[in-house]
Design a protein around this motif. Sequence first.
Motif, PDB file in Angstrom:
ATOM      1  N   LEU A 145       0.831  -1.204   0.000  1.00 57.30           N
ATOM      2  CA  LEU A 145       0.000   0.000   0.000  1.00 57.30           C
ATOM      3  C   LEU A 145       0.871   1.261   0.000  1.00 57.30           C
ATOM      4  CD1 LEU A 145      -2.772  -0.949   2.593  1.00 57.30           C
ATOM      5  CD2 LEU A 145      -3.098  -0.538   0.165  1.00 57.30           C
ATOM      6  N   LEU A 146       2.023   1.167   0.652  1.00 60.57           N
ATOM      7  CA  LEU A 146       2.894   2.334   0.767  1.00 60.57           C
ATOM      8  C   LEU A 146       3.727   2.578  -0.482  1.00 60.57           C
ATOM      9  CD1 LEU A 146       4.319   1.918   4.353  1.00 60.57           C
ATOM     10  CD2 LEU A 146       2.943   3.800   3.534  1.00 60.57           C
ATOM     11  N   MET A 147       3.956   1.496  -1.237  1.00 57.59           N
ATOM     12  CA  MET A 147       4.945   1.536  -2.312  1.00 57.59           C
ATOM     13  C   MET A 147       4.800   2.720  -3.279  1.00 57.59           C
ATOM     14  SD  MET A 147       7.430  -0.713  -2.634  1.00 57.59           S
ATOM     15  CE  MET A 147       6.989  -2.442  -2.504  1.00 57.59           C
ATOM     16  N   PRO A 148       3.604   2.950  -3.875  1.00 54.30           N
ATOM     17  CA  PRO A 148       3.534   4.020  -4.878  1.00 54.30           C
ATOM     18  C   PRO A 148       3.906   5.385  -4.313  1.00 54.30           C
ATOM     19  CG  PRO A 148       1.507   2.731  -4.856  1.00 54.30           C
ATOM     20  CD  PRO A 148       2.316   2.267  -3.691  1.00 54.30           C
ATOM     21  N   ALA A 149       3.349   5.711  -3.131  1.00 54.00           N
ATOM     22  CA  ALA A 149       3.671   7.012  -2.540  1.00 54.00           C
ATOM     23  C   ALA A 149       5.155   7.082  -2.212  1.00 54.00           C
ATOM     24  CB  ALA A 149       2.833   7.245  -1.288  1.00 54.00           C
ATOM     25  N   LEU A 150       5.704   5.963  -1.753  1.00 53.58           N
ATOM     26  CA  LEU A 150       7.116   5.931  -1.384  1.00 53.58           C
ATOM     27  C   LEU A 150       7.990   6.253  -2.590  1.00 53.58           C
ATOM     28  CD1 LEU A 150       9.067   5.209   0.948  1.00 53.58           C
ATOM     29  CD2 LEU A 150       9.225   2.951  -0.067  1.00 53.58           C
ATOM     30  N   VAL A 151       7.702   5.582  -3.711  1.00 54.59           N
ATOM     31  CA  VAL A 151       8.507   5.827  -4.909  1.00 54.59           C
ATOM     32  C   VAL A 151       8.362   7.277  -5.352  1.00 54.59           C
ATOM     33  CG1 VAL A 151       8.767   5.243  -7.340  1.00 54.59           C
ATOM     34  CG2 VAL A 151       8.475   3.441  -5.649  1.00 54.59           C
ATOM     35  N   SER A 200       1.316  17.217  -2.484  1.00 58.91           N
ATOM     36  CA  SER A 200       0.420  17.314  -1.325  1.00 58.91           C
ATOM     37  C   SER A 200       0.293  16.000  -0.575  1.00 58.91           C
ATOM     38  CB  SER A 200      -0.971  17.768  -1.763  1.00 58.91           C
ATOM     39  OG  SER A 200      -0.893  18.921  -2.516  1.00 58.91           O
ATOM     40  N   VAL A 201       0.983  14.964  -1.041  1.00 64.38           N
ATOM     41  CA  VAL A 201       0.791  13.644  -0.440  1.00 64.38           C
ATOM     42  C   VAL A 201       1.136  13.609   1.053  1.00 64.38           C
ATOM     43  CG1 VAL A 201       1.766  11.313  -0.417  1.00 64.38           C
ATOM     44  CG2 VAL A 201       0.796  12.229  -2.494  1.00 64.38           C
ATOM     45  N   PRO A 202       2.278  14.170   1.504  1.00 72.46           N
ATOM     46  CA  PRO A 202       2.593  14.067   2.937  1.00 72.46           C
ATOM     47  C   PRO A 202       1.502  14.640   3.832  1.00 72.46           C
ATOM     48  CG  PRO A 202       4.500  14.838   1.734  1.00 72.46           C
ATOM     49  CD  PRO A 202       3.375  14.816   0.755  1.00 72.46           C
ATOM     50  N   PHE A 203       1.039  15.838   3.498  1.00 74.91           N
ATOM     51  CA  PHE A 203       0.001  16.461   4.308  1.00 74.91           C
ATOM     52  C   PHE A 203      -1.286  15.636   4.275  1.00 74.91           C
ATOM     53  CE2 PHE A 203      -3.329  19.766   4.879  1.00 74.91           C
ATOM     54  CZ  PHE A 203      -2.978  20.133   6.161  1.00 74.91           C
ATOM     55  N   SER A 204      -1.632  15.143   3.088  1.00 76.47           N
ATOM     56  CA  SER A 204      -2.849  14.339   2.954  1.00 76.47           C
ATOM     57  C   SER A 204      -2.760  13.074   3.791  1.00 76.47           C
ATOM     58  CB  SER A 204      -3.079  13.961   1.495  1.00 76.47           C
ATOM     59  OG  SER A 204      -2.932  15.063   0.658  1.00 76.47           O
ATOM     60  N   ILE A 205      -1.585  12.446   3.800  1.00 77.91           N
ATOM     61  CA  ILE A 205      -1.436  11.219   4.589  1.00 77.91           C
ATOM     62  C   ILE A 205      -1.705  11.511   6.056  1.00 77.91           C
ATOM     63  CG2 ILE A 205       0.220   9.497   5.410  1.00 77.91           C
ATOM     64  CD1 ILE A 205       1.467   9.413   2.724  1.00 77.91           C
ATOM     65  N   TRP A 206      -1.161  12.621   6.545  1.00 77.78           N
ATOM     66  CA  TRP A 206      -1.376  12.964   7.959  1.00 77.78           C
ATOM     67  C   TRP A 206      -2.855  13.134   8.274  1.00 77.78           C
ATOM     68  CZ3 TRP A 206       0.829  13.079  12.614  1.00 77.78           C
ATOM     69  CH2 TRP A 206       2.196  12.820  12.662  1.00 77.78           C
ATOM     70  N   ILE A 207      -3.552  13.886   7.425  1.00 76.42           N
ATOM     71  CA  ILE A 207      -4.983  14.125   7.665  1.00 76.42           C
ATOM     72  C   ILE A 207      -5.739  12.801   7.635  1.00 76.42           C
ATOM     73  CG2 ILE A 207      -7.065  15.141   6.708  1.00 76.42           C
ATOM     74  CD1 ILE A 207      -5.789  17.537   6.939  1.00 76.42           C
ATOM     75  N   LEU A 208      -5.483  11.991   6.611  1.00 86.22           N
ATOM     76  CA  LEU A 208      -6.248  10.750   6.454  1.00 86.22           C
ATOM     77  C   LEU A 208      -5.917   9.758   7.557  1.00 86.22           C
ATOM     78  CD1 LEU A 208      -6.285  10.233   2.618  1.00 86.22           C
ATOM     79  CD2 LEU A 208      -8.220  10.603   4.121  1.00 86.22           C
ATOM     80  N   LYS A 209      -4.635   9.687   7.940  1.00 83.73           N
ATOM     81  CA  LYS A 209      -4.257   8.766   9.009  1.00 83.73           C
ATOM     82  C   LYS A 209      -5.002   9.140  10.287  1.00 83.73           C
ATOM     83  CE  LYS A 209      -0.879   7.581  12.293  1.00 83.73           C
ATOM     84  NZ  LYS A 209      -1.260   8.360  13.464  1.00 83.73           N
ATOM     85  N   ALA A 212      -5.168  15.852  -8.622  1.00 87.26           N
ATOM     86  CA  ALA A 212      -5.874  15.743  -7.338  1.00 87.26           C
ATOM     87  C   ALA A 212      -6.320  14.301  -7.121  1.00 87.26           C
ATOM     88  CB  ALA A 212      -7.064  16.691  -7.302  1.00 87.26           C
ATOM     89  N   VAL A 213      -6.830  13.657  -8.191  1.00 90.40           N
ATOM     90  CA  VAL A 213      -7.292  12.272  -8.040  1.00 90.40           C
ATOM     91  C   VAL A 213      -6.110  11.359  -7.689  1.00 90.40           C
ATOM     92  CG1 VAL A 213      -8.291  10.318  -9.240  1.00 90.40           C
ATOM     93  CG2 VAL A 213      -9.267  12.580  -9.535  1.00 90.40           C
ATOM     94  N   ILE A 214      -5.002  11.508  -8.426  1.00 87.91           N
ATOM     95  CA  ILE A 214      -3.843  10.655  -8.137  1.00 87.91           C
ATOM     96  C   ILE A 214      -3.360  10.882  -6.711  1.00 87.91           C
ATOM     97  CG2 ILE A 214      -1.460  10.152  -8.776  1.00 87.91           C
ATOM     98  CD1 ILE A 214      -2.129  10.978 -11.591  1.00 87.91           C
ATOM     99  N   GLY A 215      -3.288  12.148  -6.318  1.00 89.24           N
ATOM    100  CA  GLY A 215      -2.825  12.469  -4.970  1.00 89.24           C
ATOM    101  C   GLY A 215      -3.684  11.817  -3.906  1.00 89.24           C
ATOM    102  N   ALA A 260      -4.561   7.951   0.280  1.00 90.60           N
ATOM    103  CA  ALA A 260      -5.560   7.110   0.949  1.00 90.60           C
ATOM    104  C   ALA A 260      -4.984   5.738   1.261  1.00 90.60           C
ATOM    105  CB  ALA A 260      -6.801   6.983   0.083  1.00 90.60           C
ATOM    106  N   THR A 261      -4.257   5.151   0.311  1.00 89.45           N
ATOM    107  CA  THR A 261      -3.707   3.814   0.559  1.00 89.45           C
ATOM    108  C   THR A 261      -2.577   3.863   1.578  1.00 89.45           C
ATOM    109  OG1 THR A 261      -2.354   4.161  -1.389  1.00 89.45           O
ATOM    110  CG2 THR A 261      -4.324   2.852  -1.675  1.00 89.45           C
ATOM    111  N   SER A 262      -1.655   4.833   1.426  1.00 87.01           N
ATOM    112  CA  SER A 262      -0.530   4.887   2.360  1.00 87.01           C
ATOM    113  C   SER A 262      -1.010   5.169   3.781  1.00 87.01           C
ATOM    114  CB  SER A 262       0.457   5.967   1.972  1.00 87.01           C
ATOM    115  OG  SER A 262       0.633   5.983   0.605  1.00 87.01           O
TER     116      SER A 262
END
Lengths: 407, 297
Positions: free
Chosen positions: A123-129, B169-178, B101-104, B109-111
Amino acid sequence: MKFLTPDVIWNSLREVGSTVLFIIAGTVLLEVLAYFLWSPLGVFSQAVDQLLKPLGDRVRSLLAGLAVVAAVVLVVAMVSPGQEPSPLAPYWPVAAVLFLIGLFISPSATVIFGWRLRLPYMLLMPALVGLLLLVVYPLLWELNVSFTNLNPRHFKSPDFIGLKNYVEVFTKPVLKQVMFFPVFLRTILWTVINVVFHVSGGMALALLLNRKMRLRGLYRTLLIFPWAIPQPIACLAWRGEFHYEYGFVNIMLQRVGLEPIQWMSNPTWNFVAMCITNIWLGIPFMMVIILGGLQSIAGEYYEAAEIDGASAWQQFRHVTLPLLRPVLTPAVILGTVWTFTNFNVPFFINQNELETSDTLVTALFRSAFQYFNLGDAAAFAFVIFAILLAFSIVYIRVTGGLKGATE
Amino acid sequence: MSNVPSAKQRSAWERFFKSGRQDSPFKRILIHLALIISSIIAIYPVLRVVSVSLRPGDRLLSTSLALIPPDATLEAYRVVLFEKEFPVWVWNSIAITSATAVIGVVLAATSAYAFSRWRFPGRSPGLVFLLSTQMLPAPMMMVPIYILASKLGLTQTYRGLVIAYSVTSVPFSIWILKGYYDTIPRELEEAALIDGVSRLSAFWRIVLPLSTPALAIVFLFNFMAAWSDYLLARVMIASERPLWTWVLGVRDFQSQFQTQWGLFSASSILVMVPVVALFLYSSKWLISGLTLGSVKG
């Protein structure tokens, strides 16, 4: 001149679409690879684990750490800041092997490659890369550049000059005229003024709005407005309004009988203009956050406080503030960091004219993209980053704000 | 209980700041007055932009404060829509922004789910790393990203922008979603797991639907970040006018040497209206999601 013809629409759709497809395909490939490689790697790590058992966990962690650090150092050295590729570039497999060795020596390898953790890592892989490519690699590049004299005079083949850039951040002007410390102090002043006004303004409005009243929804909608407007537009509009002759600020000043102000050319007033704009922009965010926090405080607390005879100030001080803390602490940290690193407001209001209005971040932009002193700018950037990081760590330690958030 | 203060005994301060049910009429007037003044301050600059956009071409520079100019005209809007590349720029922004935005959101969401539900080596350092990326000054990343992009031949194309925006925006989004996932009881998924549902489909069918508000916020944040970004767009595509996003275009109308006030205002209004509408419409979610994430229930 180009107009919005079906052709233009189709072309951009195709290009964006193909990029998205590329990203999806890459992700799928990565996931499939991870899915099938995880169990063999798990078996392998078990074998290595059996083999290295006699060494003990401590020694293994130490060795693994050394290998990974060596790999990172090699990668940093391989990144070439100039035109020609670095002489170390052909040795990238060495770095990869070092990294893998480090990974498998470490005692947690069997945990990492256990079947239980395959899903989370996948689950982490894509964001990680993505982050490796767009955050970590640029950072390593920047780190490497900060040790060189990459600037317009040495663009092709910059030399390694050690820590000279870092020393010069503090001893030489970071821009053409201004030194580091005046800019630093100005940035702190800018951050303090803005955050104080954001929090107090947001708090006042939230307290006013946190009651049953008519038109509440309307007020809230209108008050959120500055946050909803795209920042560049808001900043450019404010810049227009600070025009000496035709901006409403000066027109109003003149109507009430005051002298108009040179907002654009007087350094002090330019700074004030930046602050006014950013305070206007930032209050709604704090208001919304604090209002949300206020609404989650149960009314019983106030009833109990009232029965005990607490005055309104005491209630605010001893009930509202402590219960708001979980909401307020992250908001203040974020607000401070965002204000400190705010680029749009100082950049658009000042438009790169007065060096005396630069904050650290716009000074960094100017140093890199206007004067192209990339080596200096890189060292400068790491200094700014270190300041912010230190602030956040201290703040989090003192307030205990994020306790439990990483657990 | 004799020590309950009656309304008369309260101090003025107390009467003013109590979120009370029985506010005196005088206090109510004061509160409304304060809110009206604040609201005017909040929207006046926007109204000024509207006002300038309606001015006829020969009266763009005026010292009048009237909000609706004497002979208002939509001329500036006509020019922006039919004689400038503005529609192309807006279209570019829409295409790039919605894709990223969709990709982000998908990446985050998954991470975030992995961070929320598993303990794995590298988890705490990972979260701290994500938080510390928020402290990187934006211009710091621009030079290396530009160089990287130019080595891969991605400058002056959409591709580089799409890839870069998707991740920023992924890092910030991960924090909010987590934070939001943490508030969803694990028992829900565990019950599903006992019923023989796979972990992934428990995530898909239980956790994701329950976190719609947080997902909406994260989408909005990703969207707004890319939609109003100036820095990256300037670095990546500044020299290709047909590729510009609207921010570069609007900035160009208000350039250093000659400001086209009418065009600037009209295009700003056109860009602003849909975004502001979307933002205000979703503001309720926004509030609940932002605070829920940080309070943890």
